[in-house]
Design a protein around this motif. Structure first.
Motif, PDB file in Angstrom:
ATOM      1  N   VAL A  81       0.802  -1.283   0.035  1.00 23.13           N
ATOM      2  CA  VAL A  81      -0.147  -0.083   0.143  1.00 23.13           C
ATOM      3  C   VAL A  81       0.956   1.346  -0.124  1.00 23.13           C
ATOM      4  CG1 VAL A  81      -1.883   1.319   1.251  1.00 23.13           C
ATOM      5  CG2 VAL A  81      -1.984  -1.221   1.058  1.00 23.13           C
ATOM      6  N   GLY A  82       0.387   2.227  -0.883  1.00 22.45           N
ATOM      7  CA  GLY A  82       0.991   3.383  -0.875  1.00 22.45           C
ATOM      8  C   GLY A  82       0.722   4.313   0.347  1.00 22.45           C
ATOM      9  N   LYS A  83       1.145   5.648   0.303  1.00 23.35           N
ATOM     10  CA  LYS A  83       1.308   6.608   1.289  1.00 23.35           C
ATOM     11  C   LYS A  83      -0.242   6.871   2.004  1.00 23.35           C
ATOM     12  CE  LYS A  83       2.244  11.484   2.188  1.00 23.35           C
ATOM     13  NZ  LYS A  83       0.970  12.236   2.275  1.00 23.35           N
ATOM     14  N   ASP A  84      -1.276   6.899   1.021  1.00 27.24           N
ATOM     15  CA  ASP A  84      -2.730   6.852   1.463  1.00 27.24           C
ATOM     16  C   ASP A  84      -3.500   5.682   1.027  1.00 27.24           C
ATOM     17  OD1 ASP A  84      -2.584   9.589   2.749  1.00 27.24           O
ATOM     18  OD2 ASP A  84      -2.314  10.367   0.670  1.00 27.24           O
ATOM     19  N   TYR A  85      -4.489   5.327   1.781  1.00 24.95           N
ATOM     20  CA  TYR A  85      -5.347   4.246   1.504  1.00 24.95           C
ATOM     21  C   TYR A  85      -6.838   4.829   1.395  1.00 24.95           C
ATOM     22  CZ  TYR A  85      -7.125  -0.481   1.012  1.00 24.95           C
ATOM     23  OH  TYR A  85      -7.915  -1.829   0.661  1.00 24.95           O
TER      24      TYR A  85
ATOM     25  N   ASP B 248      -0.741   3.459  -7.549  1.00 29.47           N
ATOM     26  CA  ASP B 248      -0.187   4.873  -7.729  1.00 29.47           C
ATOM     27  C   ASP B 248       0.964   4.467  -8.639  1.00 29.47           C
ATOM     28  OD1 ASP B 248       1.961   3.737  -6.287  1.00 29.47           O
ATOM     29  OD2 ASP B 248       1.369   5.005  -4.481  1.00 29.47           O
TER      30      ASP B 248
ATOM     31  N   LYS C  62       1.932   0.939  -5.901  1.00 30.08           N
ATOM     32  CA  LYS C  62       1.253   0.532  -4.757  1.00 30.08           C
ATOM     33  C   LYS C  62      -0.051   0.816  -4.699  1.00 30.08           C
ATOM     34  CE  LYS C  62       5.376   0.046  -2.415  1.00 30.08           C
ATOM     35  NZ  LYS C  62       5.650  -1.404  -1.834  1.00 30.08           N
TER      36      LYS C  62
ATOM     37  N   VAL D 136      -3.817   2.269  -3.688  1.00 29.36           N
ATOM     38  CA  VAL D 136      -4.113   3.337  -3.027  1.00 29.36           C
ATOM     39  C   VAL D 136      -5.508   3.676  -2.726  1.00 29.36           C
ATOM     40  CG1 VAL D 136      -1.767   4.775  -3.517  1.00 29.36           C
ATOM     41  CG2 VAL D 136      -3.957   4.850  -5.095  1.00 29.36           C
ATOM     42  N   GLU D 137      -6.283   2.826  -3.483  1.00 27.49           N
ATOM     43  CA  GLU D 137      -7.728   2.806  -3.458  1.00 27.49           C
ATOM     44  C   GLU D 137      -8.469   1.630  -3.532  1.00 27.49           C
ATOM     45  OE1 GLU D 137     -11.172   6.072  -4.641  1.00 27.49           O
ATOM     46  OE2 GLU D 137      -9.060   6.146  -5.715  1.00 27.49           O
TER      47      GLU D 137
END
Length: 124
Positions: free
Chosen positions: A29-33, A98, A102, A104-105
């Motif tokens: 997972v990236g910075k935000d999820y 992203d 990664k 992100v959603e």
């Protein structure tokens, strides 16, 4: 990148579903999820909390990945889940990646497999 995203989506879901959501978040997972499932809180911690609870409450659940489809930065997973008491579901999960590969959603749609069907075909 699409085939790597496809494999990473499967690995992410399998790792979380089989009881290690924290590792899944760290690896995939990236910075935000951003979470769209109304039963799961938004963000990384909401995902971890949900899947840790599912592992405690339903340790004997299983998942089979029936198909995975990629388009641009999206991956769709079609799965067959079996929960305790032979409670079965077909799910469609969609993941957005992203530029770093990664997740992100996430969106999903879940349908319980009925005991009777008007046709002889499986739902997956």
């Amino acid at each position: 990148m699409n085939s790597l995203n496809k494999q990473n989506a499967i690995n992410f879901y399998r790792t979380a579903y089989e009881g290690n959501p924290r590792k899944a978040i760290e690896l995939y997972v990236g910075k935000d999820y951003i979470q769209h499932n109304p039963d799961v809180a938004n963000g990384k911690q909401g995902f971890i909390d949900y899947f840790e609870r599912m592992q405690v409450e339903y340790p004997d659940k299983s998942i089979k990945f029936v198909r995975a489809i990629t388009e641009d930065n999206l991956v769709a997973l079609h799965t067959h889940q079996i929960w305790p008491g032979n409670d079965q579901y077909v799910t469609m999960d969609f993941f957005r990646f992203d530029g770093d590969g990664k997740i992100v959603e996430h969106w999903d749609s879940i349908q319980q497999i009925p005991e009777k069907s008007a046709n002889p075909n499986t739902m997956y």
